[in-house]
Every structure is written in structure tokens, then in C-alpha cells.
Design a protein around this motif. Structure first.
Motif, short mmCIF file in Angstrom:
data_model
loop_
_atom_site.label_atom_id
_atom_site.label_comp_id
_atom_site.label_asym_id
_atom_site.label_seq_id
_atom_site.Cartn_x
_atom_site.Cartn_y
_atom_site.Cartn_z
N ASP A 226 13.31 -2.21 0.67
CA ASP A 226 13.83 -0.87 0.95
C ASP A 226 12.81 -0.05 1.74
O ASP A 226 13.17 0.69 2.65
N ILE A 227 11.54 -0.21 1.38
CA ILE A 227 10.50 0.53 2.12
C ILE A 227 10.49 0.06 3.58
O ILE A 227 10.43 0.86 4.51
N ALA A 228 10.60 -1.26 3.77
CA ALA A 228 10.61 -1.81 5.14
C ALA A 228 11.80 -1.26 5.93
O ALA A 228 11.65 -0.82 7.08
N LYS A 229 12.97 -1.24 5.30
CA LYS A 229 14.16 -0.75 6.01
C LYS A 229 14.01 0.74 6.33
O LYS A 229 14.42 1.19 7.40
N GLY B 223 0.84 -1.20 0.00
CA GLY B 223 0.00 0.00 0.00
C GLY B 223 0.87 1.25 0.00
O GLY B 223 0.60 2.21 -0.74
N ILE B 224 1.93 1.23 0.79
CA ILE B 224 2.82 2.41 0.86
C ILE B 224 3.52 2.61 -0.49
O ILE B 224 3.63 3.73 -1.00
N LYS B 225 3.92 1.48 -1.09
CA LYS B 225 4.59 1.57 -2.40
C LYS B 225 3.62 2.16 -3.45
O LYS B 225 3.96 3.09 -4.17
N ALA B 226 2.39 1.63 -3.45
CA ALA B 226 1.41 2.09 -4.43
C ALA B 226 1.07 3.57 -4.21
O ALA B 226 0.68 4.28 -5.15
N ASP B 227 1.26 4.03 -2.98
CA ASP B 227 0.94 5.42 -2.64
C ASP B 227 2.16 6.33 -2.83
O ASP B 227 2.22 7.42 -2.25
N GLY B 228 3.16 5.84 -3.53
CA GLY B 228 4.32 6.68 -3.84
C GLY B 228 5.50 6.49 -2.91
O GLY B 228 6.50 7.21 -3.01
N GLY B 229 5.38 5.56 -1.96
CA GLY B 229 6.52 5.24 -1.10
C GLY B 229 6.79 6.26 0.00
O GLY B 229 7.89 6.31 0.55
N ASP B 230 5.77 7.07 0.32
CA ASP B 230 5.96 8.12 1.33
C ASP B 230 5.85 7.53 2.75
O ASP B 230 4.79 7.50 3.36
N THR B 231 6.97 7.05 3.27
CA THR B 231 6.95 6.39 4.58
C THR B 231 6.57 7.36 5.71
O THR B 231 5.92 6.98 6.68
#
Ligand code: CMC
Length: 429
Positions: free
Chosen positions: A339-342, A278-286
Motif C-alpha cells: 500500500d505504501i508503494a502504491k 523506513g517509511i513504514k517505520a516512520d509512520g507511513g508519511d509518504t
């Protein structure tokens, strides 16, 4: 240290003995609280302060980030042992000799066929059914196909039930996946090791040989070991409490599987991956999702973070994070989700909300990334957790029965209406 705790209720003092474990944990034994105080009970929603039993299986120190099975550290077991050895250790208390391990595996293999009629049950499920629902139902169905109850006073009877479920459960796990993917149901290959056979049963295509990849085998073996037990967690407590009514092993395990399914427990591994997607699909804005996790008006939680007991790093998460790097590297898989998780982990570990509440990544944070690299579908992740947790549930059920624990039956403080007269239907508004 004193050997008793004193409690004053309505001006009267009562002494309760202290119980001390081998790792110096201390509990107040309140078995006689109600009789001593004329019916007073303790209230502890979620059992945050309640020890439900004494257990010699798994030790965990949440402050120091320690996890040990039967005294052996999880780090050492994950590095040096195989899943089946760990299963034996958890259930019977000692690491097996080669001879004991060979016999254990042979006995399990002898039980690795399920009744053909189980296929009819699987046929009746829609392909869209969640694999955890299917697995819980099939485990429960095993009771119908193996109706004789276990005589828990007979070690032989107990052993037979244990090897039976360890033999049949991987078949059910594999069949939930194959059903979903429309593949013919398969019995794998008894010439293989336990984990190798699981993989073959899951992934073998009908028109070609299945080639085992040692990287995948090792990664799954390690994941199963890391999930194998975790003392009195929600699903294990469920298994013990269901078993405490003298319900059979398979019925107790089926209840444990249902408890594991929830996203606050084992279902978190699926929820983590869906969150990362979901975060990736939303542009990766952590940062946006960190803010949501901290917002008390937003139900969003950072899945894979926080733990009831660990107030420090979950030692399993440390091993799995390293394993995720190794497995993806060795398999040549590049997954932006890693990468998003890290990134999320780094931000959380520097954020006062997470630091103050001692919220660290748990076992589920990175495991899904490895499962995904092995081509295991997201909604199968919790099924893989169940496969790993099986020996722990069995060990805890066996211990509970051998210790002759009484039926689990908590009390309550009633807060409803006091007595009132029945109102006829025409008098109700
Ligand atoms: N994201 C944001 N805030 C959180 C999170 C999170 N993941 N986890 C806890 N908090 C906050 C919570 O809002 C509370 O804040 P406050 O004190 O301001 O009210 C505080 O931290 C304490 O949380 P809690 O819910 O009271 O803690 P708990 O011990 O009852 O719950 C937990 C533990 C695992 C259910 C919880 O941390 C959580 O929901 N985590 C996400 C789900 C998850 O990853 N579960 C897998 C657990 S490990 C696998 C297993 O063995 O089950």
C-alpha cells in the motif's frame, strides 16, 4: 534522410556515415573521428549519448515503453514462455523447438554439480557477508575450478561453457542463501524444471520434503524472464568490456555481478524495500519522503523510480505491479508495504517534479514485494536479479566475441597538472 553527418572542428568540415538499425534508430559512426580530426575525441560521461555496439539481442524504446527480446514483446514472453526458453532465445536467437529445449535442459542438468572444494570457499565467508559479494566471488572462483579457456571460434566449446554456467550458477545462488541461513548445502533435484529446482535448492529444509507452490514457481519464472536482458545497461556493458580483453566467460560474469550490485542498478530492489520499510517505520508519511526526494540538498532519491532509457512507463514495472497484486492475493499475504508503494507511485505520477523529469516506476519498484512474499530475504533480491540476468549477460558476451569486437578502451580529456619537475621529499610542504 542524408547518409552522413557533418562535423566542423577548427574550421574544417568532416563527414561521418550514419548507421541505421532495424527499428530505425540512427547513430553517427565516429570510428574515424580521431584520425580525421587529428586526435579530437567525444566526451560523454555515463555514455548517455554513446552507442557502444551494434546488437541484435534486445530492443528497447524508452519513449514508447517497448521492450523486446529478439523481436518478441516482453508482455508476450512473460505470459507465454518459460525462463529457460527465453534464455535459449536470448543466447541463440530463436525460440527453441521442444527437442532443442529438452536437450538444452538436459545438458544444463549434466553440469549442475560444483566442485566440492567450492564449499571450503563458502565456509570461509562470514554469515554476515552480503550475498552479492559471495556470489561474485564464487562465480569468479569457478574459473579456478574450470580452467580451460573457451575457444570462441568453436560453437561446441562455446555451448559447453554456456550450459556449464547455466547449470552451476543456480547452485551458487542457492548456496549463498543457505550459507546465510546456516542450512546444509544442497544440490536440489534434477528431475525438476529449472526454476522449480532453484526454489528447492534454496528453501529445502534438511528434515522435511520441500513442497513446490505453483504460484511461487510461476511468479519467479515471470520475474526471471522480466530481468533476463536489458541491452547495454551498466552490468551488461561491464560483461562486454571485461570480455573484450578476452577474459573468460565466468570472469566477465563475475564483473557483471559486481556492477549489478550497486543501488543505482540492480541493488535498487533491495534499496526500494529498505526505503519502504523506513517509511513504514516512520509512520507511513509518504509526502515527507516525496519532499525529500525533490529536495536537491537531500541525497535521498525515490528508489525504484527513474531510468536512464525509459522516459515512459517501464513495461516490466507494469507487469510486475499486476503480478504483485496477484501473487500476494493468491498466497493470502497482506503486506502494508504494498500500500505504501502504491501510495508513493500515485503521488509521484501526479507530481510535476516527477512528471517533468519523466520519472516512472522501474522494474525494481514492485519486484521486492513479490520476493518478500516468497520468503526471500531482502539482501538476496539482487542475487535473484543476477539469476534472471544471467542469460542476457551470456548472450551479450557471446555476441561481442562472435562479432570480434575490439578491446573496450575509451579515451579521456586530461585535466590534471601539466609537466612539472620532481620535488625531493625535504622540499615538499
Ligand atoms: N528520485 C528523485 N529524483 C530523481 C530520481 C529519483 N529516483 N531519478 C532521477 N531523478 C532526477 C535527478 O535528480 C535529475 O534531476 P535534475 O534534472 O533536476 O538534476 C533528473 O531526475 C535526471 O536524473 P539523472 O540522475 O540525471 O538520470 P540518470 O539517467 O543518470 O539516472 C537512474 C537514472 C536510474 C540512475 C536514476 O533515475 C536513479 O538513481 N533512480 C533510483 C535508483 C533506481 O531505481 N535504479 C534502478 C534502475 S532500473 C534497474 C536497472 O536495470 O538497473
Amino acid at each position: 534522410m542524408a547518409n552522413t553527418a557533418t562535423l566542423e572542428v577548427n574550421g574544417e568540415k568532416h563527414e561521418f556515415p550514419l548507421v541505421k538499425g532495424t527499428e530505425n534508430e540512427v547513430g553517427i559512426d565516429i570510428k574515424n573521428l580521431r584520425s580525421a580530426t587529428n586526435g579530437v575525441v567525444t566526451i560523454d560521461p555515463g555514455y548517455k549519448n554513446t552507442g557502444s555496439c551494434e546488437s541484435a539481442i534486445t530492443f528497447l524504446d524508452g519513449e514508447k515503453g517497448i521492450l523486446r527480446y529478439r523481436g518478441y514483446s516482453i508482455e508476450e514472453l512473460a505470459e507465454k514462455a518459460e525462463f529457460l526458453e527465453v534464455a535459449y532465445l536470448l543466447i541463440f536467437g530463436e525460440l527453441p523447438t521442444q527437442e532443442q529445449l529438452d536437450k538444452f535442459h538436459k545438458d544444463i542438468k549434466a553440469q549442475s554439480v560444483v566442485d566440492e572444494d567450492v564449499r571450503k570457499i563458502i565456509d570461509a565467508f562470514p554469515k554476515s557477508a552480503h550475498p552479492m559479494g559471495v556470489l561474485a566471488s564464487l562465480t569468479s572462483a569457478l574459473t579456478a575450478f574450470n580452467p580451460s579457456s573457451v575457444n570462441v571460434n568453436s560453437e561446441e566449446d562455446m555451448y559447453k561453457a554456456i550450459v556449464k554456467i547455466l547449470g552451476k550458477f543456480p547452485v551458487l545462488v542457492a548456496w549463498t542463501l543457505r550459507k546465510k541461513q546456516g542450512l546444509p548445502l544442497d544440490y536440489g533435484d534434477n528431475s525438476l524444471g529449472y526454476v522449480e529446482n532453484v526454489l528447492k535448492m534454496m528453501f529445502k529444509q534438511p528434515n522435511c520434503e520441500y513442497e513446490l507452490d505453483p504460484i511461487v514457481v510461476n511468479a519467479l519464472d515471470k520475474l526471471l524472464i522480466l530481468h533476463a536482458d536489458h541491452e547495454q545497461n551498466c552490468s551488461t556493458s561491464t560483461v562486454r568490456i571485461v570480455g573484450s580483453s578476452h577474459a573468460g566467460l565466468f570472469a566477465s560474469l563475475s564483473a557483471g555481478i559486481s556492477a549489478l550490485w550497486g543501488p543505482l542498478h540492480g541493488g535498487a530492489n533491495q534499496a526500494v524495500l529498505e526505503m519502504l520499510e523506513g517509511i513504514k517505520a516512520d509512520g507511513g508519511d509518504t509526502k515527507k519522503y516525496m519532499a525529500k526526494a525533490k529536495d536537491k540538498d537531500d541525497p535521498f532519491r525515490l528508489m525504484g523510480f527513474g531510468h536512464r532509457v525509459y522516459k515512459n512507463f517501464d513495461p516490466r514495472a507494469k507487469i510486475i505491479k499486476k503480478s504483485a497484486d496477484d501473487v500476494l492475493g493468491n498466497l493470502g499475504v497482506e503486506d502494508p508495504i504494498l500500500d505504501i508503494a502504491k501510495g508513493l507511485e500515485k503521488e509521484a505520477l501526479e507530481d510535476s517534479y516527477f512528471v517533468d523529469r519523466k520519472l516512472y516506476p522501474n522494474v525494481d519498484f514492485y519486484s521486492g514485494i513479490i520476493y518478500r512474499a516468497m520468503n526471500i530475504p531482502t539482501d538476496m533480491f539482487t542475487v535473484m536479479f543476477a539469476l534472471g540476468r544471467l542469460p542476457g549477460w551470456i548472450a551479450q558476451w557471446r555476441e561481442m566475441r562472435l562479432n570480434q569486437e575490439p578491446i573496450g578502451r575509451p579515451r579521456q580529456i586530461y585535466t590534471g597538472e601539466t609537466h612539472r619537475p620532481f620535488k625531493a621529499i625535504d622540499k615538499r610542504s
